[in-house]
Structure formats: C-alpha cells, structure tokens
Write a protein that holds these residues in place. Structure first.
Motif, short mmCIF file in Angstrom:
data_model
loop_
_atom_site.label_atom_id
_atom_site.label_comp_id
_atom_site.label_asym_id
_atom_site.label_seq_id
_atom_site.Cartn_x
_atom_site.Cartn_y
_atom_site.Cartn_z
N GLU A 27 -2.92 1.09 10.29
CA GLU A 27 -3.75 -0.09 10.46
C GLU A 27 -5.20 0.18 10.06
OE1 GLU A 27 -1.71 -2.92 13.87
OE2 GLU A 27 -3.48 -1.75 14.37
N GLY A 28 -5.74 -0.75 9.30
CA GLY A 28 -7.12 -0.65 8.88
C GLY A 28 -7.38 0.32 7.74
N LYS A 29 -6.35 1.00 7.32
CA LYS A 29 -6.51 1.98 6.24
C LYS A 29 -6.45 1.27 4.88
CE LYS A 29 -6.74 5.63 8.89
NZ LYS A 29 -6.58 4.99 10.19
N ALA A 30 -7.16 1.83 3.91
CA ALA A 30 -7.20 1.27 2.57
C ALA A 30 -6.97 2.36 1.54
CB ALA A 30 -8.54 0.58 2.33
N MET A 31 -6.40 1.96 0.42
CA MET A 31 -6.23 2.88 -0.71
C MET A 31 -6.36 2.07 -1.99
SD MET A 31 -2.11 3.55 -0.71
CE MET A 31 -1.98 3.65 1.08
N VAL A 32 -6.85 2.69 -3.03
CA VAL A 32 -6.99 2.02 -4.31
C VAL A 32 -5.79 2.39 -5.18
CG1 VAL A 32 -8.39 1.71 -6.37
CG2 VAL A 32 -9.49 2.02 -4.15
N LEU A 33 -5.08 1.37 -5.66
CA LEU A 33 -3.90 1.55 -6.48
C LEU A 33 -4.21 1.20 -7.92
CD1 LEU A 33 -1.24 -0.17 -4.18
CD2 LEU A 33 -1.85 2.26 -4.26
N ARG A 34 -3.63 1.96 -8.81
CA ARG A 34 -3.71 1.68 -10.24
C ARG A 34 -2.36 1.11 -10.66
NH1 ARG A 34 -2.32 3.82 -15.11
NH2 ARG A 34 -3.87 3.67 -16.81
N ILE A 35 -2.35 -0.17 -11.06
CA ILE A 35 -1.10 -0.85 -11.40
C ILE A 35 -1.10 -1.18 -12.89
CG2 ILE A 35 0.41 -2.78 -10.86
CD1 ILE A 35 -1.00 -3.08 -8.20
N ALA A 36 -0.15 -0.58 -13.60
CA ALA A 36 -0.01 -0.85 -15.03
C ALA A 36 0.67 -2.20 -15.23
CB ALA A 36 0.80 0.26 -15.69
N PRO A 37 0.50 -2.83 -16.39
CA PRO A 37 1.13 -4.13 -16.62
C PRO A 37 2.64 -4.14 -16.43
CG PRO A 37 -0.52 -3.69 -18.31
CD PRO A 37 -0.38 -2.42 -17.51
N ASP A 38 3.32 -3.01 -16.70
CA ASP A 38 4.77 -2.98 -16.53
C ASP A 38 5.20 -2.73 -15.09
OD1 ASP A 38 4.21 -0.32 -16.14
OD2 ASP A 38 5.42 0.42 -17.80
N GLY A 39 4.22 -2.63 -14.17
CA GLY A 39 4.54 -2.47 -12.76
C GLY A 39 4.44 -1.05 -12.25
N THR A 40 4.16 -0.08 -13.09
CA THR A 40 3.99 1.29 -12.64
C THR A 40 2.81 1.38 -11.68
OG1 THR A 40 4.81 2.09 -14.76
CG2 THR A 40 3.67 3.69 -13.36
N VAL A 41 3.02 1.98 -10.51
CA VAL A 41 1.98 2.09 -9.49
C VAL A 41 1.64 3.55 -9.27
CG1 VAL A 41 1.33 1.56 -7.11
CG2 VAL A 41 2.84 0.01 -8.36
N SER A 42 0.35 3.85 -9.20
CA SER A 42 -0.11 5.19 -8.87
C SER A 42 -1.38 5.07 -8.06
CB SER A 42 -0.35 6.03 -10.13
OG SER A 42 -1.33 5.41 -10.95
N LEU A 43 -1.73 6.15 -7.36
CA LEU A 43 -2.97 6.16 -6.60
C LEU A 43 -4.13 6.45 -7.54
CD1 LEU A 43 -1.85 8.13 -3.42
CD2 LEU A 43 -2.55 5.74 -3.50
N ALA A 44 -5.18 5.62 -7.44
CA ALA A 44 -6.35 5.86 -8.27
C ALA A 44 -7.05 7.14 -7.87
CB ALA A 44 -7.31 4.67 -8.16
N ASP A 45 -6.97 7.49 -6.57
CA ASP A 45 -7.57 8.74 -6.08
C ASP A 45 -6.68 9.30 -4.98
OD1 ASP A 45 -9.10 10.87 -5.33
OD2 ASP A 45 -10.76 9.70 -4.49
N SER A 46 -5.72 10.14 -5.36
CA SER A 46 -4.78 10.71 -4.39
C SER A 46 -5.43 11.76 -3.50
CB SER A 46 -3.58 11.33 -5.11
OG SER A 46 -4.02 12.36 -5.99
N SER A 47 -6.67 12.15 -3.82
CA SER A 47 -7.36 13.17 -3.01
C SER A 47 -8.17 12.55 -1.89
CB SER A 47 -8.28 14.02 -3.89
OG SER A 47 -9.31 13.22 -4.46
N ALA A 48 -8.21 11.20 -1.81
CA ALA A 48 -9.00 10.55 -0.78
C ALA A 48 -8.52 10.96 0.60
CB ALA A 48 -8.92 9.03 -0.93
N ALA A 49 -9.47 11.13 1.52
CA ALA A 49 -9.14 11.62 2.86
C ALA A 49 -8.26 10.65 3.62
CB ALA A 49 -10.44 11.88 3.64
N SER A 50 -8.36 9.35 3.30
CA SER A 50 -7.60 8.34 4.05
C SER A 50 -6.15 8.24 3.58
CB SER A 50 -8.27 6.97 3.90
OG SER A 50 -8.32 6.59 2.53
N VAL A 51 -5.79 8.94 2.51
CA VAL A 51 -4.44 8.86 1.96
C VAL A 51 -3.65 10.09 2.38
CG1 VAL A 51 -3.06 8.73 -0.13
CG2 VAL A 51 -5.26 7.53 -0.01
N SER A 52 -2.55 9.86 3.11
CA SER A 52 -1.73 10.97 3.55
C SER A 52 -0.87 11.49 2.41
CB SER A 52 -0.82 10.54 4.71
OG SER A 52 0.18 9.66 4.25
N ARG A 53 -0.36 12.69 2.57
CA ARG A 53 0.49 13.28 1.55
C ARG A 53 1.76 12.47 1.35
NH1 ARG A 53 3.15 19.37 1.80
NH2 ARG A 53 4.40 19.20 -0.10
#
Length: 272
Positions: A101-127
């Motif tokens: 709850e309340g957590k945020a992450m920035v996603l990079r979404i390609a036009p074909d639907g591929t999703v990846s984390l824009a910054d996987s090293s962010a402290a708020s993003v768990s492994r």
C-alpha cells in the motif's frame, strides 16, 4: 490495380498497441481468487486440504513520459485487501498490505506490451516485484493484423507467489496463443482471446526435496484493448496448474496440488 488492392488490404489492418497519453491517470481494480487443493498420500489413504485466498487491489497508472520505443508509467498501489481461509497465512496479511500500500514504481511499457522496471534498483521495489515484472511477456504483434489473426508467445513461469498469490508455483514454461477475435462497431475496442499450456522445465525435476514440481497446467482468458486510449482496459484470466511433490530419488508421490486462479482487471472511474 494490384497496388490499389494491396493498399486497401493494408488499410484494414489493426495495430494493437499500449501507448496511453501523457498526463492521463488510469484507475485500476484487480480482483483475484486463488483456490489451492492439496492431496497427501498417507499409506493407502488420502487426506485432502483446501485453502482459498482473495485479493482486491485498487491502483493508479500515471502516464509521465512517452518516447518512440516506450511509455513511462508511475504505478501506485492505493489500497489492498487480502483474505484467506488459511489460519497460518493470516499473520502475513498485514505484512503484505504494508509492503504494497502506498508504494510506487515506474514501469517502462513498450508498444507491444512488454513491461519492465524503469529503475529496478529503487529502494521501494522488492526483489520479488522486480523479478515478476521482468517476466511479463510481449503480448501484441508489432505490425497491423486483421480480425482472425493468431500469434504465439512463450515465457518462463515465475516462482512461487507471483502467479498464485502464495500458493506453490513451480518453474516451467507457458506456451500461449493469442487471437484478435473482433472489433467494436467503430474499431475502438479490440477483443483478444488467449489460451496457453504450461509445461515443466527439465531443471525443475532436479529441484530440492519438498518443492512442488509442475506436471501440467492451462491458461485461458480475454483482453479488451481500448485503441483510442492506448490501454488494456479489461482482462479476465483463469489459470489451473497441477503439481506434485515426490520423495527424493524416487517417483513416489507424497502430495498433489491443484491451484486454480481467477483474475479480473478493469479500468474504472476514479474512486470516491
């Protein structure tokens, strides 16, 4: 005449893309139910146990930036409600809610639907979150297609908890086939169906004792793509997976699992 026919055929093609407008805020609701049935072999008899878990998540997707190759979206989890019939898992509900709850992450979404984390090293993003997002496959063809067109995708299955919300989820492969079934009257909404089969990864057969190993599984579902909005506006999926635990160095089965997951995601109006 041949050139004109080719141009006309190309004009009928439908481009399926995830490309929301910068500045848009999309409000999402996710409802998921997981039913786990375990059958334990005890001598000549069997003992069956069942567990049901439900999850309701309200979140926002804030479109922050657009580039030719991707759109950058800030995903914020506003609220999450978890319930389960498993008394041992109830103690984990508060921890899970607090971690999401309340957590945020920035996603990079390609036009074909591929999703990846824009910054996987962010402290708020768990492994676990980073691994789950990185395994999401591209769903859509890169070029225009016509109604009735089918295409296939293969993806590795993530580990426990990513698909089945805490239930055993052994490693394997998901082989999926998508199809553009139809379009709405003005072509704004595209209706896409999918079916897939799960097969075990050969390396999973050498996993440590006591870990469920996938036998087989199926996935089916539908997706509604809002082509004007550039967003997957609704999806429904059902996943059924069968797995077993065997004695080390033996083919003797200690326990069988059936995991059934139903999931519904929808873009909704802003919550009051």
């Amino acid at each position: 005449m041949l050139v004109l026919r080719t141009m006309a055929a190309g004009a009928q093609g439908v481009l399926l893309q995830i490309r929301p407008r910068v500045g848009d805020t999309l409000h999402l609701r996710l409802d998921q139910q997981t039913e786990l049935t375990g059958t334990r072999q005890l001598g000549g008899s069997e003992t069956v146990t069942t567990m049901t878990a439900t999850m309701h998540v309200f979140s926002r997707a804030i479109v922050e930036k657009s580039a030719p190759t991707a759109t950058y979206v800030r995903a914020v989890t506003d609220s999450i409600r978890l319930t389960t019939t498993d008394a041992r898992a109830r103690a984990l509900e508060d921890a899970a809610r607090e971690s999401l709850e309340g957590k945020a992450m920035v996603l990079r979404i390609a036009p074909d639907g591929t999703v990846s984390l824009a910054d996987s090293s962010a402290a708020s993003v768990s492994r676990d979150v980073a691994e789950a997002v990185s395994l999401l496959p591209a769903a859509f063809p890169r070029g225009p297609v016509e109604v009735g067109y089918s295409w296939s995708r293969d993806m590795p299955l993530p580990g426990a908890g990513h698909i089945t919300a805490g239930a055993p989820s052994p490693s394997g492969w998901l082989h999926t086939k998508f199809r553009l079934d139809s379009l709405s009257k003005h072509g704004t909404i595209a209706y896409v169906s999918m079916r897939g089969e799960m097969t075990p990864d050969p390396d999973a057969l050498r996993s440590e004792a006591g870990v469920p190993v996938l036998d087989n599984g199926v996935v089916s579902g539908t997706m509604l793509v809002d082509r004007a909005r550039g967003w997957l506006t609704e999806s429904q999926f059902t996943i059924v997976a069968h797995s077993t635990i065997r004695l080390p160095g033996s083919d003797d089965i200690v326990m069988r699992f059936e995991t059934r997951v139903t999931q519904h995601m929808k873009t909704v109006e802003r919550r009051p």
